[in-house]
Design an enzyme around this catalytic site. Structure first.
Site, PDB file in Angstrom:
ATOM      1  N   HIS A 106      -5.900  19.170  24.203  1.00  0.00           N
ATOM      2  CA  HIS A 106      -4.629  19.122  24.918  1.00  0.00           C
ATOM      3  C   HIS A 106      -4.157  17.685  24.707  1.00  0.00           C
ATOM      4  O   HIS A 106      -4.710  16.756  25.306  1.00  0.00           O
ATOM      5  CB  HIS A 106      -4.900  19.438  26.396  1.00  0.00           C
ATOM      6  CG  HIS A 106      -3.666  19.607  27.228  1.00  0.00           C
ATOM      7  ND1 HIS A 106      -2.674  20.506  26.933  1.00  0.00           N
ATOM      8  CD2 HIS A 106      -3.286  18.995  28.388  1.00  0.00           C
ATOM      9  CE1 HIS A 106      -1.727  20.444  27.849  1.00  0.00           C
ATOM     10  NE2 HIS A 106      -2.071  19.523  28.741  1.00  0.00           N
ATOM     11  N   ASP A 122       0.809  -1.214   0.000  1.00  0.00           N
ATOM     12  CA  ASP A 122       0.000   0.000   0.000  1.00  0.00           C
ATOM     13  C   ASP A 122       0.848   1.273   0.000  1.00  0.00           C
ATOM     14  O   ASP A 122       0.509   2.254  -0.651  1.00  0.00           O
ATOM     15  CB  ASP A 122      -0.936   0.015   1.224  1.00  0.00           C
ATOM     16  CG  ASP A 122      -2.169  -0.861   1.012  1.00  0.00           C
ATOM     17  OD1 ASP A 122      -2.538  -1.089  -0.160  1.00  0.00           O
ATOM     18  OD2 ASP A 122      -2.757  -1.292   2.017  1.00  0.00           O
ATOM     19  N   ASN A 167      -3.845   9.999   2.480  1.00  0.00           N
ATOM     20  CA  ASN A 167      -4.348   9.457   3.742  1.00  0.00           C
ATOM     21  C   ASN A 167      -4.587  10.537   4.789  1.00  0.00           C
ATOM     22  O   ASN A 167      -5.712  10.785   5.190  1.00  0.00           O
ATOM     23  CB  ASN A 167      -3.366   8.428   4.325  1.00  0.00           C
ATOM     24  CG  ASN A 167      -3.590   7.020   3.813  1.00  0.00           C
ATOM     25  OD1 ASN A 167      -4.656   6.706   3.301  1.00  0.00           O
ATOM     26  ND2 ASN A 167      -2.577   6.178   3.933  1.00  0.00           N
ATOM     27  N   ALA A 204      -3.938  10.691  21.924  1.00  0.00           N
ATOM     28  CA  ALA A 204      -3.788  10.723  23.388  1.00  0.00           C
ATOM     29  C   ALA A 204      -4.262  12.031  23.998  1.00  0.00           C
ATOM     30  O   ALA A 204      -3.504  12.734  24.667  1.00  0.00           O
ATOM     31  CB  ALA A 204      -2.315  10.455  23.766  1.00  0.00           C
TER      32      ALA A 204
END
Lengths: 266, 266
Positions: free
Chosen positions: A151, A58, A124, A188
């Site tokens: 944040h 890919d 992408n 995160a």
């Protein structure tokens, strides 16, 4: 109907033997204008072709899609990819499909990412991400409707095509390639903002960071910057796939999502 | 410019005192044609009005949007909702906004859900879900591109409006109201299919189940059925909101997503 088709071949260097196998087969039926290591610089205008074949995974197809203006066909050994619709042992079928133009033409749109230093294009995703040693960053994501604050370690802005790449790894949804939307996914985030935001592809997105962050476009780090402006690019790229290998099949094959499992008859 | 505006009021029965407060205020400025318990049957043609005011929470506004053809304004005590753009103590501002037609007109589209037994319309979502005593069900979700299979307790098909309702609770993304896409989210799927699928709103979705499941439309159980056919409904509903209360603000206020938090300056 499709006589005298001219073909170019790119290959990933560690797939060179597979690529030669494909070259030998295709050269019996079509005019092969070039056979090129995918990592080399390439001047498309010197090798006018109708179709570009990529022997590799890919990643190699993705880089080739950004390099050429022709439709692209991915072919690889082992398992199919999101972008590679033919297995190496299906080369004879590929030849027949080219002769009969028996393909699904899969158009994908790209992101246009502008910074003070340059303009980049992504099939992408565009990622703004801190270095390991940096503190958690503050991101302001501005769209017409208002500003969202994160944040977080980073922010991923992806196309529907990219929704099955890094965004998926971060918990985002799977978007069909023909959805007219961007996906924004924080990396995160504090504290519970671990969801993606889906916004229309007609939007213009600006991201401002409180420090310089790495700008990573389709996996390549291209800049250190504290602001980017993203919108849909007017140019599309075209993948050719066998009609049997639709998006739902590739999703089921590659990541198992939506596949029949033990317990529901499969 | 907006003289002689005729208004109808629906209220949730336990908000009747708040509703009377709103009625008294509005009646000094506009012709109030009706003042109705939101749970009662209602014949719209008998009470022609320009605007429908709803005193109650998001659920009451949602039911009213499906009952009337006029634009709807939500007003409530306490905190704002996704559909309620005015607080009770902002009734004077609401009166000024009506006089000056100082609103964002927020159009939302609906799902049309067809079964062998009837046709239903959803502003938020259609859910097929097993009873507590039923075994895990097998769902075949068919779209143009192919079929996705889920072995799960249920399947939620939602509009962008519904993306902040049950779909969000199941882990789905937040979609801006003007995204032209459906979201499909499985409930407790085996084994790792805990992601949403985002598909264009131009698609027609059929869901087939290996047993009868409850069909729940915008929170109301309407049927027990083993197949539904879903598409975008041509009819839209219109919410009027103050220009200051945009979607990003409602998302930040209601669920905290994208809000400034300690650590990023807020």
């Amino acid at each position: 109907m499709y006589e005298n088709i001219k073909i170019g071949i790119f290959y990933r260097i560690d797939y060179v033997e597979s690529a030669k196998f494909v070259l030998d087969k295709l050269a019996n039926h079509f005019e092969v204008k070039h056979f090129t290591d995918s990592t080399l610089d390439f001047e498309e205008e010197k090798f006018p072709v109708d179709i570009t074949i990529v022997v590799g995974g890919d990643g190699t197809v993705l880089r080739t899609l950004k390099k050429v203006k022709t439709p692209v066909i991915g072919i690889k050994a082992g398992r199919l990819g999101f972008f590679s619709g033919y297995l190496l042992n299906e080369t004879d079928k590929l030849i027949e499909d080219i002769k009969n133009w028996n393909f699904t033409e899969d158009k994908r749109w790209m992101l246009r990412i502008e910074t003070t230093k340059g303009v980049y294009f992504a099939i992408n995703d565009a990622v703004l991400q801190k270095d390991i040693k940096q503190k958690i960053l503050d991101f302001d994501v501005r769209i017409t409707d208002g500003t969202f604050y994160y944040h977080a370690d980073g922010i991923v802005i992806s196309t529907p095509t990219g929704s099955s790449a890094y965004s998926l790894a971060l918990g985002g949804p799977i978007m069909l390639p023909n959805v007219e939307a961007f996906e924004i996914t924080p990396i995160a985030p504090q504290f519970l903002a671990t969801r993606s935001l889906v916004i229309p592809s007609s939007e213009r997105i600006s991201v401002f960071v409180n420090d310089k962050a790495n700008l990573i476009v389709d996996g390549d780090t291209v800049d250190q910057i504290d602001a980017i402006h993203v919108r849909k690019c007017t140019r599309t790229v075209v993948l050719l796939r066998p009609k049997s290998y639709d998006f739902s099949t590739s999703i089921k094959d590659k990541i198992g999502y939506g596949r029949k499992i033990l317990g529901n008859g499969g």
